[in-house]
Write an enzyme that holds these catalytic residues in place. Structure first.
Site, PDB file in Angstrom:
ATOM      1  N   ASN A  18       0.868  -1.183   0.000  1.00 31.12           N
ATOM      2  CA  ASN A  18       0.000   0.000   0.000  1.00 31.12           C
ATOM      3  C   ASN A  18       0.902   1.229   0.000  1.00 31.12           C
ATOM      4  O   ASN A  18       1.495   1.560   1.025  1.00 31.12           O
ATOM      5  CB  ASN A  18      -0.889  -0.031   1.257  1.00 31.12           C
ATOM      6  CG  ASN A  18      -1.680   1.258   1.437  1.00 31.12           C
ATOM      7  OD1 ASN A  18      -1.795   2.055   0.514  1.00 31.12           O
ATOM      8  ND2 ASN A  18      -2.215   1.466   2.630  1.00 31.12           N
ATOM      9  N   TRP A  19       1.003   1.853  -1.154  1.00 33.78           N
ATOM     10  CA  TRP A  19       1.917   3.005  -1.274  1.00 33.78           C
ATOM     11  C   TRP A  19       1.341   4.272  -0.637  1.00 33.78           C
ATOM     12  O   TRP A  19       2.032   5.264  -0.522  1.00 33.78           O
ATOM     13  CB  TRP A  19       2.232   3.262  -2.751  1.00 33.78           C
ATOM     14  CG  TRP A  19       3.260   2.311  -3.334  1.00 33.78           C
ATOM     15  CD1 TRP A  19       3.748   1.160  -2.763  1.00 33.78           C
ATOM     16  CD2 TRP A  19       3.944   2.446  -4.594  1.00 33.78           C
ATOM     17  NE1 TRP A  19       4.674   0.569  -3.588  1.00 33.78           N
ATOM     18  CE2 TRP A  19       4.816   1.336  -4.719  1.00 33.78           C
ATOM     19  CE3 TRP A  19       3.897   3.373  -5.628  1.00 33.78           C
ATOM     20  CZ2 TRP A  19       5.635   1.151  -5.840  1.00 33.78           C
ATOM     21  CZ3 TRP A  19       4.716   3.184  -6.758  1.00 33.78           C
ATOM     22  CH2 TRP A  19       5.573   2.090  -6.844  1.00 33.78           C
ATOM     23  N   LYS A  20       0.074   4.238  -0.262  1.00 31.38           N
ATOM     24  CA  LYS A  20      -0.586   5.421   0.326  1.00 31.38           C
ATOM     25  C   LYS A  20      -0.375   6.631  -0.585  1.00 31.38           C
ATOM     26  O   LYS A  20      -0.340   6.479  -1.796  1.00 31.38           O
ATOM     27  CB  LYS A  20      -0.060   5.668   1.740  1.00 31.38           C
ATOM     28  CG  LYS A  20      -0.100   4.415   2.605  1.00 31.38           C
ATOM     29  CD  LYS A  20       0.137   4.728   4.048  1.00 31.38           C
ATOM     30  CE  LYS A  20       0.239   3.436   4.835  1.00 31.38           C
ATOM     31  NZ  LYS A  20       0.150   3.614   6.257  1.00 31.38           N
ATOM     32  N   HIS A 105      -9.528   1.161   5.017  1.00 33.04           N
ATOM     33  CA  HIS A 105      -8.240   1.359   5.692  1.00 33.04           C
ATOM     34  C   HIS A 105      -8.454   2.316   6.865  1.00 33.04           C
ATOM     35  O   HIS A 105      -9.239   3.255   6.782  1.00 33.04           O
ATOM     36  CB  HIS A 105      -7.213   1.929   4.704  1.00 33.04           C
ATOM     37  CG  HIS A 105      -5.815   1.917   5.261  1.00 33.04           C
ATOM     38  ND1 HIS A 105      -5.383   2.848   6.181  1.00 33.04           N
ATOM     39  CD2 HIS A 105      -4.774   1.077   5.055  1.00 33.04           C
ATOM     40  CE1 HIS A 105      -4.120   2.574   6.498  1.00 33.04           C
ATOM     41  NE2 HIS A 105      -3.733   1.508   5.828  1.00 33.04           N
ATOM     42  N   GLU A 107      -6.809   4.684   7.964  1.00 26.49           N
ATOM     43  CA  GLU A 107      -6.559   6.104   7.679  1.00 26.49           C
ATOM     44  C   GLU A 107      -7.785   6.739   7.023  1.00 26.49           C
ATOM     45  O   GLU A 107      -8.069   7.914   7.225  1.00 26.49           O
ATOM     46  CB  GLU A 107      -5.291   6.241   6.819  1.00 26.49           C
ATOM     47  CG  GLU A 107      -4.040   5.992   7.654  1.00 26.49           C
ATOM     48  CD  GLU A 107      -2.822   5.520   6.887  1.00 26.49           C
ATOM     49  OE1 GLU A 107      -2.820   5.585   5.644  1.00 26.49           O
ATOM     50  OE2 GLU A 107      -1.870   5.065   7.556  1.00 26.49           O
ATOM     51  N   GLU A 175      -5.326  -4.840  10.686  1.00 25.82           N
ATOM     52  CA  GLU A 175      -4.299  -3.815  10.845  1.00 25.82           C
ATOM     53  C   GLU A 175      -4.570  -3.032  12.130  1.00 25.82           C
ATOM     54  O   GLU A 175      -5.371  -2.086  12.129  1.00 25.82           O
ATOM     55  CB  GLU A 175      -4.321  -2.850   9.662  1.00 25.82           C
ATOM     56  CG  GLU A 175      -4.023  -3.496   8.334  1.00 25.82           C
ATOM     57  CD  GLU A 175      -3.435  -2.494   7.360  1.00 25.82           C
ATOM     58  OE1 GLU A 175      -2.335  -2.758   6.869  1.00 25.82           O
ATOM     59  OE2 GLU A 175      -4.047  -1.442   7.118  1.00 25.82           O
ATOM     60  N   GLY A 181       2.637   2.177  10.672  1.00 28.59           N
ATOM     61  CA  GLY A 181       3.643   3.224  10.528  1.00 28.59           C
ATOM     62  C   GLY A 181       4.360   3.567  11.821  1.00 28.59           C
ATOM     63  O   GLY A 181       5.093   4.566  11.887  1.00 28.59           O
ATOM     64  N   SER A 220       3.479  -2.170  10.273  1.00 30.83           N
ATOM     65  CA  SER A 220       4.927  -2.216  10.511  1.00 30.83           C
ATOM     66  C   SER A 220       5.558  -3.558  10.144  1.00 30.83           C
ATOM     67  O   SER A 220       6.492  -4.019  10.803  1.00 30.83           O
ATOM     68  CB  SER A 220       5.241  -1.843  11.971  1.00 30.83           C
ATOM     69  OG  SER A 220       4.884  -0.497  12.220  1.00 30.83           O
ATOM     70  N   GLY A 241       2.820  -1.185   4.214  1.00 32.10           N
ATOM     71  CA  GLY A 241       2.863   0.226   3.837  1.00 32.10           C
ATOM     72  C   GLY A 241       4.284   0.661   3.514  1.00 32.10           C
ATOM     73  O   GLY A 241       4.798   0.417   2.420  1.00 32.10           O
ATOM     74  N   GLY A 242       4.944   1.278   4.490  1.00 32.41           N
ATOM     75  CA  GLY A 242       6.265   1.886   4.270  1.00 32.41           C
ATOM     76  C   GLY A 242       7.261   0.971   3.579  1.00 32.41           C
ATOM     77  O   GLY A 242       7.989   1.406   2.672  1.00 32.41           O
TER      78      GLY A 242
HETATM   79  C1  PEP Z   1      -0.785   0.207   6.072  1.00 27.27           C
HETATM   80  O1  PEP Z   1      -1.030   1.380   6.202  1.00 27.27           O
HETATM   81  O2  PEP Z   1      -1.560  -0.517   5.438  1.00 27.27           O
HETATM   82  C2  PEP Z   1       0.425  -0.307   6.699  1.00 27.27           C
HETATM   83  C3  PEP Z   1       0.441  -1.564   7.003  1.00 27.27           C
HETATM   84  O3  PEP Z   1       1.441   0.583   6.925  1.00 27.27           O
HETATM   85  P1  PEP Z   1       2.896   0.274   7.540  1.00 27.27           P
HETATM   86  O4  PEP Z   1       3.362  -1.033   6.958  1.00 27.27           O
HETATM   87  O5  PEP Z   1       3.738   1.423   7.124  1.00 27.27           O
HETATM   88  O6  PEP Z   1       2.723   0.161   9.018  1.00 27.27           O
END
Ligand code: PEP
Length: 257
Positions: A18-20, A105, A107, A175, A181, A220, A241-242
């Site tokens: 997920n590049w957000k 999600h 967010e 999640e 994050g 994470s 994500g990251g």
């Molecule tokens: C996400 O937002 O879907 C996610 C898992 O982010 P991160 O891996 O950066 O915690």
């Protein structure tokens, strides 16, 4: 992965990036690199997908078409078209070459006040246009500290997964909001506890179809912890994500599956 004899049907894992709100056109070099590496390596232990920002979906899908990396959207509007400035529909994502879409999600639930009912409507829109919804659930830190985790996840799952899901492919991502994050992850026991709970709830609601749903963990996930997390019971992949932004990190996570 999981022992099919003990845990139900063998479920092929999938790792989804997920590049957000990250990535300009130059970032397509990263998705190209992921695809090229997986193509060269041959059989992969897991399926792979990247959900870039909407601006890159069509270009990424065109470049990766027919290859080992799928492309998904990060959100969709429940309606197919209309006066909704700035929104994007499931039909548009499908038209652009996406095969899946993230809905619910945390967010979006937090930043845009999305309810379970809205997430369910978005998942239905995805089904209507041939996309696989990746339905996200997860508790806040206050909810976990208050012993509410399973209540919250159970409520979100019941409210966000449409009844129609019994006859179509969908993915659920657990999640925990506090793990996204933050560099913090739940313990293995905490992840297995929630995933086992989700498996039982989906099995009770959808029977064999619920037993076969891919349950992803997200929050994470990085190369250093991926192998441990992806080996857990009822964890059938990861939403990342990251660590999905750099091809080398993302590939290490896929290899860990
Ligand atoms: C996400 O937002 O879907 C996610 C898992 O982010 P991160 O891996 O950066 O915690």
């Amino acid at each position: 992965m999981n022992d099919a004899a003990e845990t139900g049907p063998a479920i092929r894992p999938i790792v989804i990036g997920n590049w957000k709100m990250n990535g300009l056109a130059a970032a397509l070099a990263e998705s190209d690199a992921v695809a090229a590496h997986l193509r060269e390596a041959g059989a992969s232990p897991a399926d792979a997908m990247i959900c870039p920002p909407a601006t890159l979906v069509a270009a990424m899908a065109a470049r990766l078409s027919g290859g080992p990396v799928g492309v998904g959207g990060q959100d969709c509007h429940p309606e197919q078209a209309g006066a909704h400035t700035g929104d994007i529909s499931a039909a548009m994502l499908a038209d652009a070459g996406a095969s899946a879409v993230i809905v619910g999600h945390s967010e979006r639930r937090a930043d845009h006040g999305e309810s379970d009912a809205l997430v369910r409507a978005k998942a239905n829109a995805a089904f209507a246009h041939g996309l696989t919804p990746i339905i996200c659930v997860g508790e806040t830190l206050d909810e976990r500290d208050g012993g509410e985790t399973l209540n919250v996840v159970g409520r979100q799952l019941a409210g966000s997964v449409p009844d129609e899901a019994g006859g179509a492919a969908f993915i659920v991502a657990y999640e925990p909001v506090w793990a996204i994050g933050s560099g913090r992850t739940p313990t293995s026991a905490q992840i297995e506890d929630v995933h086992g709970f989700m498996r039982r709830q989906l099995g009770a609601r959808f029977g064999a179809a619920g037993e076969a749903v891919q349950l992803l963990y997200g929050g994470s996930v990085k190369p250093a912890n991926a192998a441990e997390i992806l080996a857990l019971e009822n964890v059938n992949g990861a939403l990342v994500g990251g660590a999905s932004l750099k091809a080398s990190d993302f590939l290490e996570i896929i290899a860990a599956a």
